[in-house]
Scaffold this motif. Sequence first.
Motif, mmCIF file in Angstrom:
data_model
loop_
_atom_site.group_PDB
_atom_site.id
_atom_site.type_symbol
_atom_site.label_atom_id
_atom_site.label_comp_id
_atom_site.label_asym_id
_atom_site.label_seq_id
_atom_site.Cartn_x
_atom_site.Cartn_y
_atom_site.Cartn_z
ATOM 1 N N VAL A 105 0.682 -1.266 0.222
ATOM 2 C CA VAL A 105 -0.228 -0.197 -0.029
ATOM 3 C C VAL A 105 0.820 1.293 0.082
ATOM 4 C CG1 VAL A 105 -1.618 1.369 1.355
ATOM 5 C CG2 VAL A 105 -2.178 -1.140 1.240
ATOM 6 N N VAL A 106 0.582 2.082 -1.022
ATOM 7 C CA VAL A 106 1.144 3.238 -0.959
ATOM 8 C C VAL A 106 0.520 4.380 -0.090
ATOM 9 C CG1 VAL A 106 1.779 5.382 -2.411
ATOM 10 C CG2 VAL A 106 2.149 3.100 -3.327
ATOM 11 N N HIS A 107 1.450 5.017 0.726
ATOM 12 C CA HIS A 107 0.738 6.066 1.656
ATOM 13 C C HIS A 107 0.669 7.490 1.151
ATOM 14 C CE1 HIS A 107 -0.789 6.882 5.624
ATOM 15 N NE2 HIS A 107 -0.229 8.082 5.526
ATOM 16 N N CYS A 108 -0.271 8.152 1.250
ATOM 17 C CA CYS A 108 -0.258 9.437 0.602
ATOM 18 C C CYS A 108 -0.588 10.568 1.830
ATOM 19 C CB CYS A 108 -1.645 9.539 -0.190
ATOM 20 S SG CYS A 108 -1.490 8.784 -1.784
ATOM 21 N N PHE A 109 0.267 11.643 1.594
ATOM 22 C CA PHE A 109 0.075 12.711 2.457
ATOM 23 C C PHE A 109 -0.457 13.970 1.790
ATOM 24 C CE2 PHE A 109 3.382 10.182 4.493
ATOM 25 C CZ PHE A 109 3.152 10.302 5.692
ATOM 26 N N VAL A 110 -1.781 14.241 2.297
ATOM 27 C CA VAL A 110 -2.535 15.165 1.461
ATOM 28 C C VAL A 110 -2.412 16.505 2.229
ATOM 29 C CG1 VAL A 110 -4.841 15.809 0.900
ATOM 30 C CG2 VAL A 110 -3.934 13.499 0.793
ATOM 31 N N VAL A 111 -1.996 17.565 1.549
ATOM 32 C CA VAL A 111 -1.854 19.005 2.228
ATOM 33 C C VAL A 111 -3.238 19.706 1.920
ATOM 34 C CG1 VAL A 111 -0.630 21.181 2.097
ATOM 35 C CG2 VAL A 111 0.482 19.057 1.526
ATOM 36 N N THR A 112 -3.946 20.062 3.149
ATOM 37 C CA THR A 112 -5.056 20.707 3.008
ATOM 38 C C THR A 112 -5.363 21.543 4.242
ATOM 39 O OG1 THR A 112 -7.429 19.879 3.168
ATOM 40 C CG2 THR A 112 -6.215 18.668 4.553
ATOM 41 N N HIS A 113 -6.469 22.363 4.283
ATOM 42 C CA HIS A 113 -6.632 23.361 5.096
ATOM 43 C C HIS A 113 -7.556 22.975 6.180
ATOM 44 C CE1 HIS A 113 -4.791 26.431 3.054
ATOM 45 N NE2 HIS A 113 -5.557 26.405 2.270
ATOM 46 N N SER A 114 -8.397 21.460 5.766
ATOM 47 C CA SER A 114 -9.293 20.880 6.772
ATOM 48 C C SER A 114 -9.464 19.566 6.503
ATOM 49 C CB SER A 114 -10.665 21.537 6.699
ATOM 50 O OG SER A 114 -11.146 21.471 5.400
ATOM 51 N N ILE A 115 -9.507 18.664 7.368
ATOM 52 C CA ILE A 115 -9.786 17.105 7.276
ATOM 53 C C ILE A 115 -10.913 16.992 6.719
ATOM 54 C CG2 ILE A 115 -9.419 14.950 8.103
ATOM 55 C CD1 ILE A 115 -7.080 16.282 10.222
ATOM 56 N N PRO A 116 -11.353 16.342 5.599
ATOM 57 C CA PRO A 116 -12.578 15.831 5.228
ATOM 58 C C PRO A 116 -13.380 14.653 6.411
ATOM 59 C CG PRO A 116 -11.247 15.031 3.673
ATOM 60 C CD PRO A 116 -10.403 15.875 4.498
ATOM 61 N N GLU A 117 -14.390 14.752 6.809
ATOM 62 C CA GLU A 117 -14.806 13.654 8.000
ATOM 63 C C GLU A 117 -14.789 12.196 7.237
ATOM 64 O OE1 GLU A 117 -18.269 14.903 9.877
ATOM 65 O OE2 GLU A 117 -17.721 17.014 10.059
ATOM 66 N N GLU A 118 -15.584 12.351 5.891
ATOM 67 C CA GLU A 118 -15.507 10.978 5.223
ATOM 68 C C GLU A 118 -14.301 10.359 5.074
ATOM 69 O OE1 GLU A 118 -15.587 14.170 1.976
ATOM 70 O OE2 GLU A 118 -16.445 13.946 3.977
ATOM 71 N N TRP A 119 -12.971 10.843 5.157
ATOM 72 C CA TRP A 119 -11.765 10.133 5.134
ATOM 73 C C TRP A 119 -10.810 10.018 6.351
ATOM 74 C CZ3 TRP A 119 -9.890 8.527 0.467
ATOM 75 C CH2 TRP A 119 -10.620 8.591 -0.635
ATOM 76 N N ALA A 120 -11.601 10.516 7.353
ATOM 77 C CA ALA A 120 -10.908 10.629 8.583
ATOM 78 C C ALA A 120 -10.044 9.176 9.048
ATOM 79 C CB ALA A 120 -11.680 11.061 9.724
ATOM 80 N N ASP A 121 -10.727 8.146 8.748
ATOM 81 C CA ASP A 121 -10.281 7.061 9.059
ATOM 82 C C ASP A 121 -9.628 6.012 7.866
ATOM 83 O OD1 ASP A 121 -11.321 7.221 11.564
ATOM 84 O OD2 ASP A 121 -13.344 6.440 11.146
ATOM 85 N N ALA A 122 -9.329 6.991 6.681
ATOM 86 C CA ALA A 122 -8.752 6.282 5.779
ATOM 87 C C ALA A 122 -7.093 5.848 6.237
ATOM 88 C CB ALA A 122 -8.642 6.904 4.431
ATOM 89 N N GLU A 123 -6.741 4.399 5.954
ATOM 90 C CA GLU A 123 -5.520 4.064 6.363
ATOM 91 C C GLU A 123 -4.461 4.515 5.593
ATOM 92 O OE1 GLU A 123 -4.609 -0.073 6.874
ATOM 93 O OE2 GLU A 123 -6.552 -0.302 7.813
ATOM 94 N N ALA A 124 -4.737 4.708 4.235
ATOM 95 C CA ALA A 124 -3.460 4.921 3.408
ATOM 96 C C ALA A 124 -3.429 6.577 3.002
ATOM 97 C CB ALA A 124 -3.770 4.352 1.791
ATOM 98 N N PHE A 125 -4.122 7.203 3.872
ATOM 99 C CA PHE A 125 -3.937 8.823 3.655
ATOM 100 C C PHE A 125 -3.730 9.358 5.106
ATOM 101 C CE2 PHE A 125 -6.664 7.435 0.453
ATOM 102 C CZ PHE A 125 -6.231 8.174 -0.640
ATOM 103 N N THR A 126 -2.742 10.423 5.247
ATOM 104 C CA THR A 126 -2.623 11.209 6.117
ATOM 105 C C THR A 126 -2.842 12.734 5.712
ATOM 106 O OG1 THR A 126 -0.981 9.773 7.154
ATOM 107 C CG2 THR A 126 -1.011 12.125 7.814
ATOM 108 N N PHE A 127 -3.811 13.613 6.333
ATOM 109 C CA PHE A 127 -4.125 14.816 5.941
ATOM 110 C C PHE A 127 -3.352 15.660 6.733
ATOM 111 C CE2 PHE A 127 -7.651 12.117 4.705
ATOM 112 C CZ PHE A 127 -8.038 12.745 3.530
ATOM 113 N N VAL A 128 -2.577 16.500 6.079
ATOM 114 C CA VAL A 128 -1.494 17.472 6.879
ATOM 115 C C VAL A 128 -1.956 18.951 6.747
ATOM 116 C CG1 VAL A 128 0.956 18.212 6.803
ATOM 117 C CG2 VAL A 128 0.378 16.083 6.332
ATOM 118 N N THR A 129 -2.407 19.524 7.785
ATOM 119 C CA THR A 129 -2.729 20.724 7.914
ATOM 120 C C THR A 129 -1.984 22.042 8.047
ATOM 121 O OG1 THR A 129 -3.723 20.679 10.399
ATOM 122 C CG2 THR A 129 -5.275 20.174 8.707
ATOM 123 N N ASP A 130 -0.695 21.760 8.461
ATOM 124 C CA ASP A 130 0.357 22.704 8.779
ATOM 125 C C ASP A 130 1.360 22.727 7.730
ATOM 126 O OD1 ASP A 130 1.426 20.090 9.254
ATOM 127 O OD2 ASP A 130 2.470 20.614 11.224
#
Length: 110
Positions: free
Chosen positions: A1-26
Motif C-alpha cells: 500500500v502506498v501512503h499519501c500525505f494530503v496537504v489541506t486546510h481541513s480534514i474531510p470527515e468522510e476520509w478521517a479513518d482512511a489508512e492510506a492517507f494522512t491529512f496534513v494541515t500545517d
Amino acid sequence: VVHCFVVTHSIPEEWADAEAFTFVTDGVESAIQQAKQLAGDKTIGVGGATIAQQCLKMGLLDEIYIDLVPVLLGEGVPLFKHLGIEPIVLEISGVVEGIGVTHLTYRVVK
C-alpha cells in the motif's frame, strides 16, 4: 500500500479513518518531513503543480520528472508559473522517448 500525505486546510470527515492517507494541515514542509520519515530510505514523490511549485521554492525537490505528451490543454495550473524571479537551475539527467510520450528527468541543482 502506498501512503499519501494530503496537504489541506481541513480534514474531510468522510476520509478521517482512511489508512492510506494522512491529512496534513500545517503546510507542505511538514507533509514532506512526515513522508520522508515514513519512507525511510525510499523515494517520495509529490504531485500537482501547486505543491511542486511550493516544494521547488523551498528547496525540497531533488529531481523533476516530466512525462511530455503531444497534447495541448487549454486549462489547468502551469507547472512553472509561480516560481518567482530567482532562477532555479536544472540539469538534465535523462530522456527516454516512447510511443506518444517523452520522459524527461531533471536534477535540481542546489
